[in-house]
Motif scaffolding. Structure first.
Motif, short mmCIF file in Angstrom:
data_model
loop_
_atom_site.label_atom_id
_atom_site.label_comp_id
_atom_site.label_asym_id
_atom_site.label_seq_id
_atom_site.Cartn_x
_atom_site.Cartn_y
_atom_site.Cartn_z
N ALA A 65 119.71 -24.93 -37.43
CA ALA A 65 119.12 -25.68 -36.32
C ALA A 65 120.20 -26.24 -35.40
O ALA A 65 120.04 -26.24 -34.17
CB ALA A 65 118.22 -26.80 -36.85
N VAL A 66 121.30 -26.70 -35.97
CA VAL A 66 122.41 -27.21 -35.16
C VAL A 66 122.95 -26.11 -34.25
O VAL A 66 123.16 -26.33 -33.05
CB VAL A 66 123.54 -27.78 -36.06
CG1 VAL A 66 124.85 -27.90 -35.30
CG2 VAL A 66 123.14 -29.13 -36.63
N PHE A 67 123.15 -24.92 -34.80
CA PHE A 67 123.72 -23.84 -33.99
C PHE A 67 122.71 -23.30 -32.97
O PHE A 67 123.12 -22.87 -31.89
CB PHE A 67 124.32 -22.75 -34.87
CG PHE A 67 125.65 -23.13 -35.45
CD1 PHE A 67 126.75 -23.33 -34.62
CD2 PHE A 67 125.81 -23.34 -36.81
CE1 PHE A 67 127.98 -23.70 -35.13
CE2 PHE A 67 127.04 -23.71 -37.33
CZ PHE A 67 128.13 -23.90 -36.50
N VAL A 68 121.43 -23.33 -33.29
CA VAL A 68 120.42 -22.95 -32.29
C VAL A 68 120.46 -23.95 -31.14
O VAL A 68 120.46 -23.57 -29.96
CB VAL A 68 119.01 -22.86 -32.92
CG1 VAL A 68 117.93 -22.76 -31.85
CG2 VAL A 68 118.92 -21.68 -33.87
N TRP A 69 120.50 -25.24 -31.47
CA TRP A 69 120.56 -26.29 -30.45
C TRP A 69 121.81 -26.11 -29.59
O TRP A 69 121.75 -26.15 -28.36
CB TRP A 69 120.53 -27.65 -31.14
CG TRP A 69 120.48 -28.85 -30.25
CD1 TRP A 69 120.48 -28.90 -28.89
CD2 TRP A 69 120.42 -30.21 -30.68
NE1 TRP A 69 120.44 -30.21 -28.44
CE2 TRP A 69 120.39 -31.03 -29.53
CE3 TRP A 69 120.39 -30.83 -31.93
CZ2 TRP A 69 120.33 -32.42 -29.59
CZ3 TRP A 69 120.32 -32.21 -32.00
CH2 TRP A 69 120.29 -33.00 -30.84
N LEU A 70 122.95 -25.90 -30.24
CA LEU A 70 124.19 -25.70 -29.51
C LEU A 70 124.09 -24.51 -28.56
O LEU A 70 124.48 -24.59 -27.39
CB LEU A 70 125.35 -25.49 -30.50
CG LEU A 70 126.71 -25.14 -29.91
CD1 LEU A 70 127.23 -26.25 -29.00
CD2 LEU A 70 127.71 -24.85 -31.03
N GLY A 71 123.55 -23.41 -29.04
CA GLY A 71 123.40 -22.22 -28.21
C GLY A 71 122.50 -22.45 -27.01
O GLY A 71 122.80 -21.97 -25.89
#
Length: 144
Positions: A11-17
């Motif tokens: 979820a963190v990396f989806v948000w970052l992307g």
């Protein structure tokens, strides 16, 4: 790494992307596209950023739940809290000023000639804070 930590990391990396793609790619480029007027660009921006902020809030909740159910150190929690705080400040503190500014530009397009508003720069700084916080929390989560 347990599965809740993996969910938080994803979820963190989806948000970052999403933040990188929309704030630092789509937003600046849309005004350079042929035929996109200031009014059209502002209208698109309002819709896109409203949707982005809703997605960010949902991802922040998913991350919070996953971290509560998983195992994460204080560094991860601090970084996620920084990202979430930046989002709250953007939505509650900065976006209303940006809306007033875009309303003024839509009512009188000559207002756009004065350049970007102070609120726009604050929003961008908060986006950079989110990117750093999300990247930090994602890297820390990968190392659990």
């Amino acid at each position: 790494m347990n599965h809740w930590t993996a969910v938080a990391g994803a979820a963190v990396f989806v948000w970052l992307g999403m933040v990188l793609a929309i704030s630092f790619l789509e937003a600046p480029l849309k005004f350079r596209a042929p035929g996109v007027t200031i009014a059209l660009g502002l209208g698109i921006g309002r819709l896109v950023f409203r949707a982005l902020n809703i997605c960010e809030a949902v991802l922040a909740v998913i991350i919070a739940v996953a971290l509560a159910l998983g195992t994460a150190g204080p560094g991860v929690l601090a970084a996620v809290l920084v990202a979430a705080a930046a989002l709250v400040i953007q939505v509650l503190g900065v976006r209303p000023a940006l809306t007033r500014r875009s309303d003024a530009v839509l009512a009188d397009p000559t207002q756009a000639e004065s350049g970007r508003s102070h609120a726009h720069y604050v929003y961008v700084v908060l986006e950079v804070v989110k990117v750093v916080a999300l990247l930090s929390s994602g890297v820390l989560l990968l190392n659990i």
